[in-house]
Design a protein around this motif. Structure first.
Motif, PDB file in Angstrom:
ATOM      1  N   TRP A 118       0.835  -1.205   0.000  1.00  0.00           N
ATOM      2  CA  TRP A 118       0.000   0.000   0.000  1.00  0.00           C
ATOM      3  C   TRP A 118       0.871   1.256   0.000  1.00  0.00           C
ATOM      4  N   MET A 119       1.928   1.249   0.790  1.00  0.00           N
ATOM      5  CA  MET A 119       2.824   2.406   0.869  1.00  0.00           C
ATOM      6  C   MET A 119       3.478   2.678  -0.489  1.00  0.00           C
ATOM      7  N   VAL A 120       3.998   1.638  -1.131  1.00  0.00           N
ATOM      8  CA  VAL A 120       4.629   1.817  -2.436  1.00  0.00           C
ATOM      9  C   VAL A 120       3.609   2.293  -3.459  1.00  0.00           C
ATOM     10  N   SER A 121       2.398   1.745  -3.401  1.00  0.00           N
ATOM     11  CA  SER A 121       1.359   2.156  -4.347  1.00  0.00           C
ATOM     12  C   SER A 121       1.014   3.630  -4.185  1.00  0.00           C
ATOM     13  N   LEU A 122       0.857   4.081  -2.955  1.00  0.00           N
ATOM     14  CA  LEU A 122       0.538   5.484  -2.728  1.00  0.00           C
ATOM     15  C   LEU A 122       1.671   6.411  -3.141  1.00  0.00           C
ATOM     16  N   ILE A 159      -5.341   8.890  -4.465  1.00  0.00           N
ATOM     17  CA  ILE A 159      -4.945   8.283  -3.186  1.00  0.00           C
ATOM     18  C   ILE A 159      -6.155   7.865  -2.367  1.00  0.00           C
ATOM     19  N   PHE A 160      -7.232   8.670  -2.393  1.00  0.00           N
ATOM     20  CA  PHE A 160      -8.386   8.399  -1.533  1.00  0.00           C
ATOM     21  C   PHE A 160      -9.571   7.827  -2.312  1.00  0.00           C
ATOM     22  N   PHE A 216      -9.357   0.085  -4.705  1.00  0.00           N
ATOM     23  CA  PHE A 216      -7.898   0.048  -4.653  1.00  0.00           C
ATOM     24  C   PHE A 216      -7.340  -0.602  -5.902  1.00  0.00           C
ATOM     25  N   SER A 217      -6.341   0.008  -6.457  1.00  0.00           N
ATOM     26  CA  SER A 217      -5.563  -0.601  -7.532  1.00  0.00           C
ATOM     27  C   SER A 217      -4.111  -0.229  -7.293  1.00  0.00           C
ATOM     28  N   TYR A 223       0.067  13.166   0.846  1.00  0.00           N
ATOM     29  CA  TYR A 223       0.547  11.861   1.275  1.00  0.00           C
ATOM     30  C   TYR A 223       1.425  11.175   0.241  1.00  0.00           C
ATOM     31  N   GLY A 224       1.368  11.577  -1.001  1.00  0.00           N
ATOM     32  CA  GLY A 224       2.215  10.963  -2.015  1.00  0.00           C
ATOM     33  C   GLY A 224       3.692  11.133  -1.705  1.00  0.00           C
TER      34      GLY A 224
END
Length: 281
Positions: free
Chosen positions: A34-38, A46-47, A51-52, A246-247
């Motif tokens: 999730w962290m890497v994806s964001l 992001i929100f 989810f992808s 957050y990115g």
């Protein structure tokens, strides 16, 4: 007359064990994925409710560039490298002789000393934060690298781990070294430490991971931004620079975590050997 061998009764159990391990590993990896994806998504994705992993619009270059330029992230990581390296070196220098004495020497109070080591193992370090802060203030090391290093020089876990590994080394090796004229300290550094290298590597990984991720004590001990280790630096980065963006924050977190993952994957063989070696005896 030939008989066929019955099917292995251990196969269902092995499948069950591996399935449980895979599910557990997946749960552990979800936050990192999730962290890497964001870290590669634009703010608008992001929100999203769905989810992808891969974003519709790749925003990784912008997020990672901002993470490196909006705050001195590389300085935070350099601080972490310096502090963790000095802590590991100091801990090995202190723990190896202490563990050798508890494993191979006979002296009055030996069992009591080992009992104190075991008691220290169950005490959380946060319990000692107030007296350590007062001591650091009195000797004038607060807000310096010394404040981040000094409280961790003696590691009860390191003493315990090295002692258990040293006890697996035959006493005949020690006797032969003494007959060759080596002193006890020479035996520690020229005989015991090289033979216990798997345990030292395993302990070093534990130590580096623990102090690289430490936030509680650095939050108390330092205020200068130039001295902040990675977790404290990321918190300052979030509060002062990134805000709700957050990115870049996830990009900074990914860069901080990546060295630990690479180091562990590179040394996992010695890590496992070091932890299991002391369990032989």
């Amino acid at each position: 007359m030939s008989t066929s061998a019955p099917p292995s009764l251990g196969l269902p159990a092995a499948i069950t064990r591996h399935a449980i391990l895979l599910v557990t590993g997946a749960f552990v990896l979800v936050p990192f994925v999730w962290m890497v994806s964001l870290s590669i998504k634009p703010p608008g994705e992001i929100f999203r409710a769905s989810f992808s992993f891969w974003p519709d619009q790749f925003y990784g270059i912008e997020n990672y560039t901002k993470a490196l330029t909006a705050a001195p992230l590389l300085q935070y990581m350099l601080n972490g490298v310096v502090v963790c390296a000095l802590i590991v070196i100091a801990q090995i220098a202190v723990c190896a002789p202490a563990a050798y004495a508890l494993a191979k020497l006979d002296f009055p109070g030996k069992n009591l000393m080992f009992a104190l080591v075991l008691i220290a193992l169950i005490l959380p370090h946060e319990v000692l934060s107030l007296p350590l802060f007062i001591l650091g203030y009195q000797i004038g090391i607060l807000n310096t690298y010394a404040a981040l290093i000094f409280p961790f020089i003696v590691s009860p876990f390191g003493i315990f781990l090295f002692r258990q590994f040293f006890k697996t080394i035959p006493d005949d090796v020690i006797h032969a070294a003494r007959l060759d004229g080596l002193s006890e300290l020479a035996i520690v550094w020229r005989i015991m430490v090289p033979m216990a290298m798997p345990a030292i590597i395993a302990f070093s990984i534990f130590s580096v991971v623990g102090h690289w991720n430490s936030l509680f004590w650095p939050l108390i001990a330092v205020r200068d931004q130039n001295l902040m280790p990675p977790p404290l630096g990321i918190m300052a980065f979030k509060n002062e620079e990134a805000g709700n963006d957050y990115g870049p924050l996830m990009a900074a977190s990914t860069m901080v975590v990546a060295p630990l993952i690479i180091a562990f994957l590179s040394a996992q063989k010695w890590f496992v050997e070091g932890l299991t070696g002391g369990a032989v005896k």
